[in-house]
Design a protein around this motif. Structure first.
Motif, PDB file in Angstrom:
ATOM      1  N   THR A 174       1.332  26.557 -10.363  1.00 31.22           N
ATOM      2  CA  THR A 174      -0.131  26.635 -10.481  1.00 31.22           C
ATOM      3  C   THR A 174      -0.823  26.531  -9.126  1.00 31.22           C
ATOM      4  O   THR A 174      -2.056  26.526  -9.065  1.00 31.22           O
ATOM      5  CB  THR A 174      -0.654  25.519 -11.404  1.00 31.22           C
ATOM      6  N   ASP A 175      -0.042  26.434  -8.042  1.00 33.48           N
ATOM      7  CA  ASP A 175      -0.603  26.277  -6.689  1.00 33.48           C
ATOM      8  C   ASP A 175      -1.531  25.065  -6.623  1.00 33.48           C
ATOM      9  O   ASP A 175      -2.632  25.119  -6.058  1.00 33.48           O
ATOM     10  CB  ASP A 175      -1.377  27.525  -6.255  1.00 33.48           C
ATOM     11  N   ARG A 176      -1.075  23.953  -7.170  1.00 30.58           N
ATOM     12  CA  ARG A 176      -1.903  22.753  -7.188  1.00 30.58           C
ATOM     13  C   ARG A 176      -1.166  21.563  -6.594  1.00 30.58           C
ATOM     14  O   ARG A 176       0.056  21.447  -6.717  1.00 30.58           O
ATOM     15  CB  ARG A 176      -2.324  22.415  -8.619  1.00 30.58           C
ATOM     16  N   GLN A 177      -1.950  20.697  -5.996  1.00 29.02           N
ATOM     17  CA  GLN A 177      -1.431  19.461  -5.416  1.00 29.02           C
ATOM     18  C   GLN A 177      -2.430  18.339  -5.689  1.00 29.02           C
ATOM     19  O   GLN A 177      -3.639  18.563  -5.678  1.00 29.02           O
ATOM     20  CB  GLN A 177      -1.255  19.636  -3.899  1.00 29.02           C
ATOM     21  N   VAL A 178      -1.908  17.148  -5.937  1.00 27.11           N
ATOM     22  CA  VAL A 178      -2.753  15.965  -6.085  1.00 27.11           C
ATOM     23  C   VAL A 178      -2.185  14.862  -5.202  1.00 27.11           C
ATOM     24  O   VAL A 178      -0.975  14.615  -5.210  1.00 27.11           O
ATOM     25  CB  VAL A 178      -2.803  15.473  -7.557  1.00 27.11           C
ATOM     26  N   ARG A 179      -3.064  14.228  -4.450  1.00 24.12           N
ATOM     27  CA  ARG A 179      -2.683  13.071  -3.635  1.00 24.12           C
ATOM     28  C   ARG A 179      -3.466  11.856  -4.111  1.00 24.12           C
ATOM     29  O   ARG A 179      -4.658  11.950  -4.412  1.00 24.12           O
ATOM     30  CB  ARG A 179      -2.979  13.316  -2.158  1.00 24.12           C
ATOM     31  N   VAL A 180      -2.781  10.717  -4.178  1.00 23.31           N
ATOM     32  CA  VAL A 180      -3.421   9.471  -4.594  1.00 23.31           C
ATOM     33  C   VAL A 180      -2.963   8.369  -3.642  1.00 23.31           C
ATOM     34  O   VAL A 180      -1.768   8.229  -3.381  1.00 23.31           O
ATOM     35  CB  VAL A 180      -3.044   9.073  -6.043  1.00 23.31           C
ATOM     36  N   THR A 181      -3.895   7.598  -3.117  1.00 29.01           N
ATOM     37  CA  THR A 181      -3.553   6.460  -2.259  1.00 29.01           C
ATOM     38  C   THR A 181      -4.166   5.200  -2.843  1.00 29.01           C
ATOM     39  O   THR A 181      -5.200   5.242  -3.521  1.00 29.01           O
ATOM     40  CB  THR A 181      -4.054   6.658  -0.824  1.00 29.01           C
ATOM     41  N   GLY A 182      -3.509   4.069  -2.585  1.00 32.28           N
ATOM     42  CA  GLY A 182      -4.041   2.816  -3.096  1.00 32.28           C
ATOM     43  C   GLY A 182      -3.081   1.669  -2.880  1.00 32.28           C
ATOM     44  O   GLY A 182      -2.083   1.784  -2.166  1.00 32.28           O
ATOM     45  N   TYR A 214       6.016  -0.772 -11.281  1.00 32.67           N
ATOM     46  CA  TYR A 214       4.957  -0.862 -10.276  1.00 32.67           C
ATOM     47  C   TYR A 214       3.777  -0.008 -10.729  1.00 32.67           C
ATOM     48  O   TYR A 214       3.953   1.013 -11.389  1.00 32.67           O
ATOM     49  CB  TYR A 214       5.448  -0.359  -8.923  1.00 32.67           C
ATOM     50  N   ARG A 215       2.613  -0.437 -10.326  1.00 29.73           N
ATOM     51  CA  ARG A 215       1.403   0.358 -10.576  1.00 29.73           C
ATOM     52  C   ARG A 215       0.693   0.609  -9.252  1.00 29.73           C
ATOM     53  O   ARG A 215       0.439  -0.323  -8.489  1.00 29.73           O
ATOM     54  CB  ARG A 215       0.455  -0.368 -11.528  1.00 29.73           C
ATOM     55  N   LEU A 216       0.385   1.877  -8.974  1.00 30.63           N
ATOM     56  CA  LEU A 216      -0.478   2.184  -7.841  1.00 30.63           C
ATOM     57  C   LEU A 216      -1.913   2.193  -8.359  1.00 30.63           C
ATOM     58  O   LEU A 216      -2.249   2.975  -9.251  1.00 30.63           O
ATOM     59  CB  LEU A 216      -0.127   3.533  -7.215  1.00 30.63           C
ATOM     60  N   VAL A 217      -2.725   1.295  -7.818  1.00 30.70           N
ATOM     61  CA  VAL A 217      -4.129   1.190  -8.195  1.00 30.70           C
ATOM     62  C   VAL A 217      -4.918   2.093  -7.248  1.00 30.70           C
ATOM     63  O   VAL A 217      -5.037   1.807  -6.056  1.00 30.70           O
ATOM     64  CB  VAL A 217      -4.623  -0.261  -8.091  1.00 30.70           C
ATOM     65  N   PRO A 218      -5.441   3.214  -7.731  1.00 28.60           N
ATOM     66  CA  PRO A 218      -6.028   4.215  -6.832  1.00 28.60           C
ATOM     67  C   PRO A 218      -7.277   3.727  -6.101  1.00 28.60           C
ATOM     68  O   PRO A 218      -8.146   3.071  -6.676  1.00 28.60           O
ATOM     69  CB  PRO A 218      -6.375   5.369  -7.772  1.00 28.60           C
ATOM     70  N   GLU A 219      -7.318   4.100  -4.830  1.00 29.34           N
ATOM     71  CA  GLU A 219      -8.507   3.888  -4.008  1.00 29.34           C
ATOM     72  C   GLU A 219      -9.108   5.222  -3.579  1.00 29.34           C
ATOM     73  O   GLU A 219     -10.264   5.284  -3.181  1.00 29.34           O
ATOM     74  CB  GLU A 219      -8.146   3.054  -2.774  1.00 29.34           C
ATOM     75  N   GLU A 220      -8.295   6.282  -3.675  1.00 29.20           N
ATOM     76  CA  GLU A 220      -8.759   7.626  -3.334  1.00 29.20           C
ATOM     77  C   GLU A 220      -7.860   8.647  -4.014  1.00 29.20           C
ATOM     78  O   GLU A 220      -6.640   8.465  -4.090  1.00 29.20           O
ATOM     79  CB  GLU A 220      -8.730   7.834  -1.816  1.00 29.20           C
ATOM     80  N   TRP A 221      -8.487   9.710  -4.527  1.00 23.83           N
ATOM     81  CA  TRP A 221      -7.766  10.827  -5.140  1.00 23.83           C
ATOM     82  C   TRP A 221      -8.168  12.114  -4.414  1.00 23.83           C
ATOM     83  O   TRP A 221      -9.315  12.257  -4.015  1.00 23.83           O
ATOM     84  CB  TRP A 221      -8.154  11.020  -6.601  1.00 23.83           C
ATOM     85  N   GLU A 222      -7.223  13.045  -4.309  1.00 22.93           N
ATOM     86  CA  GLU A 222      -7.572  14.367  -3.800  1.00 22.93           C
ATOM     87  C   GLU A 222      -6.898  15.432  -4.656  1.00 22.93           C
ATOM     88  O   GLU A 222      -5.682  15.377  -4.879  1.00 22.93           O
ATOM     89  CB  GLU A 222      -7.156  14.556  -2.347  1.00 22.93           C
ATOM     90  N   PHE A 223      -7.696  16.393  -5.110  1.00 19.89           N
ATOM     91  CA  PHE A 223      -7.201  17.521  -5.904  1.00 19.89           C
ATOM     92  C   PHE A 223      -7.319  18.786  -5.065  1.00 19.89           C
ATOM     93  O   PHE A 223      -8.390  19.094  -4.536  1.00 19.89           O
ATOM     94  CB  PHE A 223      -7.997  17.650  -7.205  1.00 19.89           C
ATOM     95  N   HIS A 239       0.869  -1.173   0.000  1.00 23.05           N
ATOM     96  CA  HIS A 239       0.000   0.000   0.000  1.00 23.05           C
ATOM     97  C   HIS A 239       0.908   1.225   0.000  1.00 23.05           C
ATOM     98  O   HIS A 239       1.949   1.233   0.658  1.00 23.05           O
ATOM     99  CB  HIS A 239      -0.915   0.016   1.220  1.00 23.05           C
ATOM    100  N   ALA A 240       0.511   2.259  -0.730  1.00 23.16           N
ATOM    101  CA  ALA A 240       1.381   3.429  -0.861  1.00 23.16           C
ATOM    102  C   ALA A 240       0.548   4.674  -1.133  1.00 23.16           C
ATOM    103  O   ALA A 240      -0.657   4.610  -1.359  1.00 23.16           O
ATOM    104  CB  ALA A 240       2.393   3.211  -1.985  1.00 23.16           C
ATOM    105  N   ALA A 241       1.242   5.813  -1.093  1.00 24.49           N
ATOM    106  CA  ALA A 241       0.615   7.103  -1.393  1.00 24.49           C
ATOM    107  C   ALA A 241       1.538   7.879  -2.320  1.00 24.49           C
ATOM    108  O   ALA A 241       2.770   7.800  -2.209  1.00 24.49           O
ATOM    109  CB  ALA A 241       0.367   7.889  -0.111  1.00 24.49           C
ATOM    110  N   LEU A 242       0.939   8.638  -3.222  1.00 27.44           N
ATOM    111  CA  LEU A 242       1.669   9.495  -4.142  1.00 27.44           C
ATOM    112  C   LEU A 242       1.196  10.931  -3.955  1.00 27.44           C
ATOM    113  O   LEU A 242       0.020  11.165  -3.663  1.00 27.44           O
ATOM    114  CB  LEU A 242       1.417   9.079  -5.592  1.00 27.44           C
TER     115      LEU A 242
END
Length: 224
Positions: free
Chosen positions: A111-119, A184-193, A101-104
């Protein structure tokens, strides 16, 4: 105990700040597909002048739950997830073997932007790893062959000697891929923009699996 001879004020960063003024984010602007939304933001970051828009912080944890983070590069993404390549003998590789399990996290200050992905993490087929390995520059392939990532080494000269040995052994650049080097592939379970806004009243939206529509996502605004 601190050393009173050191002026601690030079290490105080509490006054370092700026306001976030480059944009705003509304629910109506978000695409239903988070993969397409991420690709749009990657393109915008590059257009805004970010010279490494695919750099993402990968956080892993050991079986005991002790975390570690480092930056890797996103190489491709689709509906199945986000893919990167590395040496499975590295710390991240060992931790992913223990705890898949990991997070990106992406951050683009332009652009003052962030994206988080966990899975969850899955290994890519060897055929994918081989195909990408052969696309890499010759010296990158040589470096991958010369380095057993995260292993202690006496000094840099040892590493450079290993690199020269590989270069002499494969002067045409036909360096074989070590089976330990893979994808490796992170299979997303949650995204945040996240979009930075003035006065820290940021815009945040989370994508979660839609229980009523398999394969779809529901979008929820979060407080900043």
């Amino acid at each position: 105990m601190t050393d009173s001879s050191i002026d601690q004020s030079e290490y105080d960063h509490r006054a370092v700040r700026r306001d976030f003024v480059f944009g705003e984010l509304h629910r109506a602007e978000l695409l239903p597909d988070p993969v397409a939304q991420l690709q749009g933001w990657l393109t915008a970051a590059q257009a805004a002048g970010n010279f490494d828009p695919t750099a993402m912080c990968l956080s892993t944890a050991s079986a005991a739950g002790r975390p570690s983070s480092r930056y890797v590069l996103l190489k491709h993404l689709d509906a199945r997830g986000l893919c990167f390549y590395t040496d499975s003998r590295s710390r991240k590789g060992r931790e992913l073997a223990e705890n898949p399990h990991a997070a990106l996290a992406f951050y683009w200050p332009e652009t003052d932007r962030q994206v988080r992905v966990t899975g969850r993490i899955e290994r890519l087929p060897d055929s994918d790893a081989e195909a990408y390995f052969q696309q890499r520059p010759i010296k990158s392939r040589m470096a991958a062959a010369a380095s057993e990532q995260s292993t202690p080494i006496a000094d840099r000269s040892v590493l450079e000697a290993r690199f020269r040995e590989i270069a002499e052994r494969y002067p045409e650049g036909d360096v074989p891929r070590n089976p330990a080097w893979g994808g490796y592939r992170l299979v997303p379970e949650e995204w945040e923009f996240w979009q930075g806004r003035p006065s820290r009243l940021h815009d945040r939206f989370v994508y979660l699996p839609d229980a009523d529509q398999p394969g779809a996502w529901r979008i929820q605004r979060l407080m900043p």
